[in-house]
Every structure is written in structure tokens, then in C-alpha cells.
Scaffold this active site. Structure first.
Site, PDB file in Angstrom:
ATOM      1  N   THR A 237       0.879  -1.162   0.000  1.00 59.22           N
ATOM      2  CA  THR A 237       0.000   0.000   0.000  1.00 59.22           C
ATOM      3  C   THR A 237       0.907   1.200   0.000  1.00 59.22           C
ATOM      4  OG1 THR A 237      -1.706  -1.087   1.342  1.00 59.22           O
ATOM      5  CG2 THR A 237      -1.623   1.282   1.509  1.00 59.22           C
TER       6      THR A 237
ATOM      7  N   ARG B  91     -13.649  -7.881  -0.785  1.00 59.31           N
ATOM      8  CA  ARG B  91     -12.945  -7.644   0.485  1.00 59.31           C
ATOM      9  C   ARG B  91     -12.453  -6.184   0.523  1.00 59.31           C
ATOM     10  NH1 ARG B  91      -7.442  -5.907   1.940  1.00 59.31           N
ATOM     11  NH2 ARG B  91      -6.990  -6.768   3.969  1.00 59.31           N
TER      12      ARG B  91
ATOM     13  N   ASP C 259      -8.152  -1.909   5.333  1.00 56.38           N
ATOM     14  CA  ASP C 259      -8.167  -0.757   6.233  1.00 56.38           C
ATOM     15  C   ASP C 259      -7.954   0.564   5.504  1.00 56.38           C
ATOM     16  OD1 ASP C 259      -5.580  -1.692   5.606  1.00 56.38           O
ATOM     17  OD2 ASP C 259      -4.732  -0.588   7.288  1.00 56.38           O
TER      18      ASP C 259
ATOM     19  N   GLY D  37      -0.016  -2.740   5.809  1.00 55.53           N
ATOM     20  CA  GLY D  37       0.072  -4.059   6.430  1.00 55.53           C
ATOM     21  C   GLY D  37      -1.297  -4.692   6.555  1.00 55.53           C
TER      22      GLY D  37
HETATM   23  N1  ASP Z   1      -3.443  -2.499   4.411  1.00 62.46           N
HETATM   24  C1  ASP Z   1      -3.719  -3.033   3.110  1.00 62.46           C
HETATM   25  C2  ASP Z   1      -4.936  -3.891   3.165  1.00 62.46           C
HETATM   26  O1  ASP Z   1      -5.125  -4.623   4.114  1.00 62.46           O
HETATM   27  C3  ASP Z   1      -2.634  -3.834   2.532  1.00 62.46           C
HETATM   28  C4  ASP Z   1      -1.243  -3.396   2.825  1.00 62.46           C
HETATM   29  O2  ASP Z   1      -1.003  -2.329   3.316  1.00 62.46           O
HETATM   30  O3  ASP Z   1      -0.304  -4.134   2.569  1.00 62.46           O
HETATM   31  O4  ASP Z   1      -5.672  -3.886   2.217  1.00 62.46           O
END
Ligand code: ASP
Length: 367
Positions: free
Chosen positions: A215, A243, A246, A267
């Protein structure tokens, strides 16, 4: 006893400090002379601190974003404009397989994007989730904030809204992302009807993409002390269709309070949603914690609550996923913290644009 490094001192020791454990390492970049927030909120901070000057912080894939955002801030752009233009570079880049065009698709091979923006001066936010066929979801999120009475649009409605504002639909699945997805699909199981080309077995690189996250978050403060942030992503690779992570959830993947600071996250989105992570970081800064400490406290909360979900723990009882926070406070102090070692964040502090190793909680085993 804790203290903030003076910027000059930090430049010498930052990487070493970042590589040490969270208990030992600090990576705040600013402030020797700036006193830590007193806990009585931004009013006193605003009265006592010198103007912070522009500062931009982003996740480790955001060095080009921080550079662009700083250039725009210097030219008088608002922090919101600046951070969005910064992340647009990464959204447009087919080589970044975690954001925008070229992002890894869901399990059906369809790219679905999530993004949010938040502007401090207006305390306004906008977001889109599970948006298909539009490569700059951050720009659509901004329009949701500015041109609708809503905070979050999803799926088909978000697409219709984007098209109403002139966005053109395009196929976001690059050949590179499609090939990765296809390998994932073909090697997923030996009990379905998808075969990998012979003699190929499940390649190790695919294992790395399963449950792979990525992200970009970017937060900024301008010379007036106004804050803004953006988070944009293609989300969890090969997720279930629909889906939502966050990133588009205000308070989880992004939060800005113009009197206190801004925070964002990358994350495992599910863990972050369950703990209102970015809101938690900002609230810790409101109580007087420096940005890095606030990020670390939010991680501690996540570690604690993950204990209720044993299937998410590794053999050592630690969260078996990654999560990072990035934060700036009202005084232009910044920091980050990560669950696991090996992460970095990008900072342009007005003098230099650089990557800094994130202080972390757990050391990842090498190899
Ligand atoms: N936070 C993002 C999500 O869960 C993915 C990521 O940051 O790696 O969609």
C-alpha cells in the site's frame, strides 16, 4: 530516559537506531530543539512551537511521493493536493504491484482498489473501496469528500460516481500481475482443474505473494501547520472479491486531526480495522507521545488483541503478519514503527528526501 534526537544527530545515527529494537531505537527525524508535546493538545503546541515547515512522510515505497509532495508544498499547494499528487505517481506505476494500475488482483483476477483521503483544516474525509477499472482511487476519494455528502463509496456505486466525474475506465490488470495471479491460481491446489505448465511446480515466488500486502500511505504538514493524508492500495493479493481492507476506513488506514497530527498504516488491514490503528496513533499523540512512540503504542495494542486470535500467531506467539504505522504531529515531528524488522519509511523534511529504517518490535529471521 527517552528523548528525541536532534535532526543532525539523527542523520548520523538514524539507521543504527532504527535497526535496534523498539525499546532502544528511535527514528524521529525532527526536533532536538522542539520540546515534546505536553499532552495539553495542539493549542499549547501551536503557541509555543515555531512553524513546523513542510514535512512529508510516506511508506517505504513512497520516496517519489514525498519528493513530489514537497515540491508542491513549496509551491504553495495544500497538503491534500500535495500528498495525492505524490501517491498518484505510485498508482500510475505498473511496476508497483500493490497500488493502483498493475496492482495484484483479487482471487478472480480482477483488480479492486481501496483509497482514502483526509484533510485536517476541514476535518473532512472521503474514501472508495473495491473500486474497479479506475487507476487513481485517491483522486476519486477526494471527490467523494469534496463533491458528495458521503464519506465512503464502494464497488459499483463508486465506479459510477467516478465516471460521472469524467474518469475513464481502463483495464488495471497488467500482464505482469496477470501472470503472477495465474501462477497462484494454477499452483494453489493439486485437486482442481487448473494445471501449471509442466514441469513447473509451485514456484517459491508465488508463496511470497499469498497473503502479500502493500500500500502507499502519505501524510504531510505544510508551513502553516495544516495536515492531510492519503492511503491507497490494491489491498491483499488474491483476496475474496469485495474484500475491503483498512486503507479506505477512516480511523484505520488513515486519520488526521488538524490540532494533533496525522497517521497512516500499511500491512494487514483486518488487524488494523479491529484496532482503529491510525486513530489510535493520533490519540496517543494527543496525549503527548512523540510520533514514533505513538506508533509503537498502537502496535502494542494490536499485538495484545491479536492474542485473542491464535490462528494469527506464529510459533513464537507473535503476530504472523506485518503492520506499520507512519505519523507526523502538529509540530512537524515524525516517526514510524513496524511489527517486524526490515521495513522502511520515506521522509522529506524540507532538507533531504530519504528512506529511514522503521524501528520495529520483532526481529525477522534472516533467510
Ligand atoms: N493495508 C492493506 C490492506 O489490508 C494492505 C497493505 O497495506 O499491505 O488492504
Amino acid at each position: 530516559m527517552k528523548r528525541a534526537y536532534a535532526r543532525r544527530e539523527f542523520l548520523k545515527t538514524g539507521v543504527a537506531a532504527g535497526a535496534a529494537s523498539l525499546l532502544a531505537g528511535r527514528a524521529d527525524g525532527r526536533p532536538g530543539g522542539r520540546r515534546a508535546a505536553s499532552g495539553d493538545g495542539a493549542e499549547s503546541g501551536r503557541a509555543l512551537a515555531p512553524p513546523p515547515g513542510p514535512v512529508v512522510v510516506a511508506s517505504g515505497n513512497g520516496l517519489r511521493a514525498t519528493d513530489k509532495a514537497m515540491e508542491l508544498l513549496r509551491g504553495g499547494a495544500s497538503p491534500l493536493e500535495a500528498v495525492i499528487a505524490g501517491v498518484n505517481i505510485v498508482e500510475d506505476d505498473p511496476e508497483d504491484i500493490t497500488v493502483g494500475y498493475g496492482g495484484l488482483p483479487n482471487e478472480d483476477g480482477v483488480v479492486e482498489l481501496d483509497a482514502s483521503v483526509m484533510s485536517g483544516p476541514a476535518h473532512a474525509a472521503g474514501a472508495v473501496a473495491a473500486l474497479r477499472n479506475i487507476k487513481n482511487p485517491s483522486r476519486v476519494a477526494r471527490l467523494v469528500m469534496e463533491r458528495s455528502d458521503h464519506a465512503l463509496l464502494v464497488g459499483e456505486g463508486a465506479l459510477r460516481f467516478a465516471k460521472a466525474h469524467g474518469f475513464v475506465e481502463e483495464n488495471l490488470l497488467t500482464d505482469k500481475a496477470r501472470r503472477i495471479w495465474l501462477k497462484w491460481k494454477e499452483t494453489l491446489s493439486d485437486r482442481d482443474n487448473w494445471f501449471p505448465p509442466k514441469p513447473e511446480k509451485a514456484p517459491a515466488e508465488i508463496a511470497a505473494f499469498v497473503a502479500s500486502y502493500g500500500t502507499i500511505n502519505c501524510v504531510a504538514i505544510d508551513a502553516r501547520g495544516d495536515l492531510a493524508g492519503v492511503t491507497t492500495t490494491s489491498g491483499l493479493a488474491f483476496k475474496l472479491a469485495g474484500r475491503v481492507g483498512d486503507s479506505p476506513i477512516i480511523g484505520a488506514g488513515l486519520y488526521v486531526d488538524n490540532e494533533v497530527g496525522a497517521a497512516g498504516s500499511t500491512g494487514r488491514g483486518e488487524a488494523n480495522i479491529l484496532n482503529c490503528g491510525s486513530f489510535t496513533v493520533v490519540e496517543f499523540m494527543r496525549r503527548g507521545l512523540a510520533p514514533e512512540d505513538a506508533c509503537r503504542e498502537a502496535l502494542k495494542r494490536i499485538i495484545k488483541t491479536t492474542g485473542y486470535q491464535p490462528h494469527l500467531l506464529d510459533a513464537g506467539g507473535r503476530p504472523g503478519f506485518g503492520l506499520n504505522f507512519y505519523a507526523i504531529n502538529k509540530k512537524g515531528e515524525f516517526g514510524s514503527a513496524s511489527l517486524w524488522s526490515g521495513q522502511s519509511f520515506a521522509v522529506h523534511d524540507g532538507t533531504e528526501n530519504r528512506l529511514i529504517e522503521c524501528p520495529y518490535v520483532y526481529e525477522k529471521k534472516k533467510g
